[in-house]
Design an enzyme around this catalytic site. Structure first.
Site, PDB file in Angstrom:
ATOM      1  N   ASN A  39       0.840  -1.194   0.000  1.00 25.02           N
ATOM      2  CA  ASN A  39       0.000   0.000   0.000  1.00 25.02           C
ATOM      3  C   ASN A  39       0.876   1.245   0.000  1.00 25.02           C
ATOM      4  O   ASN A  39       1.951   1.270   0.595  1.00 25.02           O
ATOM      5  CB  ASN A  39      -0.998  -0.008   1.169  1.00 25.02           C
ATOM      6  CG  ASN A  39      -0.374  -0.106   2.538  1.00 25.02           C
ATOM      7  OD1 ASN A  39       0.651  -0.749   2.711  1.00 25.02           O
ATOM      8  ND2 ASN A  39      -0.987   0.530   3.512  1.00 25.02           N
ATOM      9  N   CYS A  60      -3.969   0.517  -2.730  1.00 21.11           N
ATOM     10  CA  CYS A  60      -3.875  -0.752  -1.999  1.00 21.11           C
ATOM     11  C   CYS A  60      -2.772  -1.650  -2.581  1.00 21.11           C
ATOM     12  O   CYS A  60      -2.419  -1.554  -3.757  1.00 21.11           O
ATOM     13  CB  CYS A  60      -5.195  -1.500  -2.087  1.00 21.11           C
ATOM     14  SG  CYS A  60      -6.579  -0.694  -1.271  1.00 21.11           S
ATOM     15  N   GLU A 102      -2.943  -4.871  -3.180  1.00 23.35           N
ATOM     16  CA  GLU A 102      -3.426  -5.827  -4.169  1.00 23.35           C
ATOM     17  C   GLU A 102      -3.431  -5.204  -5.570  1.00 23.35           C
ATOM     18  O   GLU A 102      -3.007  -5.816  -6.551  1.00 23.35           O
ATOM     19  CB  GLU A 102      -4.849  -6.297  -3.823  1.00 23.35           C
ATOM     20  CG  GLU A 102      -4.950  -7.020  -2.497  1.00 23.35           C
ATOM     21  CD  GLU A 102      -5.306  -6.096  -1.334  1.00 23.35           C
ATOM     22  OE1 GLU A 102      -4.791  -4.956  -1.279  1.00 23.35           O
ATOM     23  OE2 GLU A 102      -6.086  -6.523  -0.477  1.00 23.35           O
ATOM     24  N   GLU A 130       0.150   5.214   0.671  1.00 23.37           N
ATOM     25  CA  GLU A 130      -0.809   6.241   1.071  1.00 23.37           C
ATOM     26  C   GLU A 130      -0.343   7.620   0.634  1.00 23.37           C
ATOM     27  O   GLU A 130       0.771   7.797   0.132  1.00 23.37           O
ATOM     28  CB  GLU A 130      -0.997   6.174   2.594  1.00 23.37           C
ATOM     29  CG  GLU A 130      -1.595   4.850   3.039  1.00 23.37           C
ATOM     30  CD  GLU A 130      -1.803   4.751   4.536  1.00 23.37           C
ATOM     31  OE1 GLU A 130      -1.259   5.597   5.301  1.00 23.37           O
ATOM     32  OE2 GLU A 130      -2.519   3.827   4.958  1.00 23.37           O
ATOM     33  N   CYS A 148     -10.140  -5.128   0.272  1.00 26.19           N
ATOM     34  CA  CYS A 148     -11.268  -4.182   0.326  1.00 26.19           C
ATOM     35  C   CYS A 148     -12.175  -4.399  -0.890  1.00 26.19           C
ATOM     36  O   CYS A 148     -11.837  -5.150  -1.813  1.00 26.19           O
ATOM     37  CB  CYS A 148     -10.752  -2.745   0.376  1.00 26.19           C
ATOM     38  SG  CYS A 148     -10.141  -2.117  -1.213  1.00 26.19           S
ATOM     39  N   CYS A 206     -10.604  -3.693  -4.308  1.00 28.59           N
ATOM     40  CA  CYS A 206      -9.640  -4.722  -4.702  1.00 28.59           C
ATOM     41  C   CYS A 206     -10.341  -6.018  -5.089  1.00 28.59           C
ATOM     42  O   CYS A 206      -9.897  -6.717  -6.006  1.00 28.59           O
ATOM     43  CB  CYS A 206      -8.632  -4.967  -3.584  1.00 28.59           C
ATOM     44  SG  CYS A 206      -7.429  -3.620  -3.431  1.00 28.59           S
TER      45      CYS A 206
HETATM   46 ZN    ZN Z   1      -7.943  -2.576  -1.514  1.00 29.21          ZN
END
Ligand code: ZN
Length: 136
Positions: free
Chosen positions: A43, A54, A56, A45, A93, A96
């Site tokens: 990830n 993210c 993934e 940010e 999430c 993803c």
């Molecule tokens: Zn995600």
């Protein structure tokens, strides 16, 4: 498909590279492609919070960059850690999940459960009512 334990180890390693100063949640992903290659992501940010990304989808972007439109997802492992190194149970999430099924609804997805064990599920089972672009 690569061994899921191998992918779990690579996901843990990828999480160490995460840039997560806001959530303090370091996430790594490692996937294997149908072609037998492995790609990882973490990830990343941003202070403008919605533009963070993210692990993934970072791994998927790397896979597509390498294999092009032929990329198909065979399996993916996701690992998450607190800043003190404690392993955390985190599943992909919603965004993803949509990205995973785009490249492999039958792909194996593995991540930690609250009891510390790893679960293995099919990507399509994580998002049964996924969006599919209608034919026009
Ligand atoms: Zn995600």
């Amino acid at each position: 498909m690569r061994d899921l334990d191998e992918l779990r180890g690579l996901a843990k390693k990828a999480a160490q590279q995460a840039y997560a100063p806001y959530s303090l949640l370091r996430v790594g992903a490692a996937l294997s492609s149908a072609a037998g290659c492995v790609y990882t992501g973490c990830n990343v940010e941003n202070g403008a919070l919605p533009i963070g990304g993210c692990a993934e989808r970072a791994a998927i972007a790397t896979a597509v960059q390498a294999e092009g439109a032929a990329f198909r997802l065979a399996a993916i492992a996701v690992a998450a850690f607190a800043t003190d190194g404690a392993q955390l149970p985190v599943s992909p999430c919603g965004a993803c999940r949509q990205a995973l099924v785009e490249f492999g609804a039958e792909a194996a997805v593995t991540f930690r459960q609250p009891d510390g064990s790893w679960i293995e599920v099919l990507a399509g089972d994580l998002l049964p009512w996924r969006f599919v672009m209608p034919n026009r």
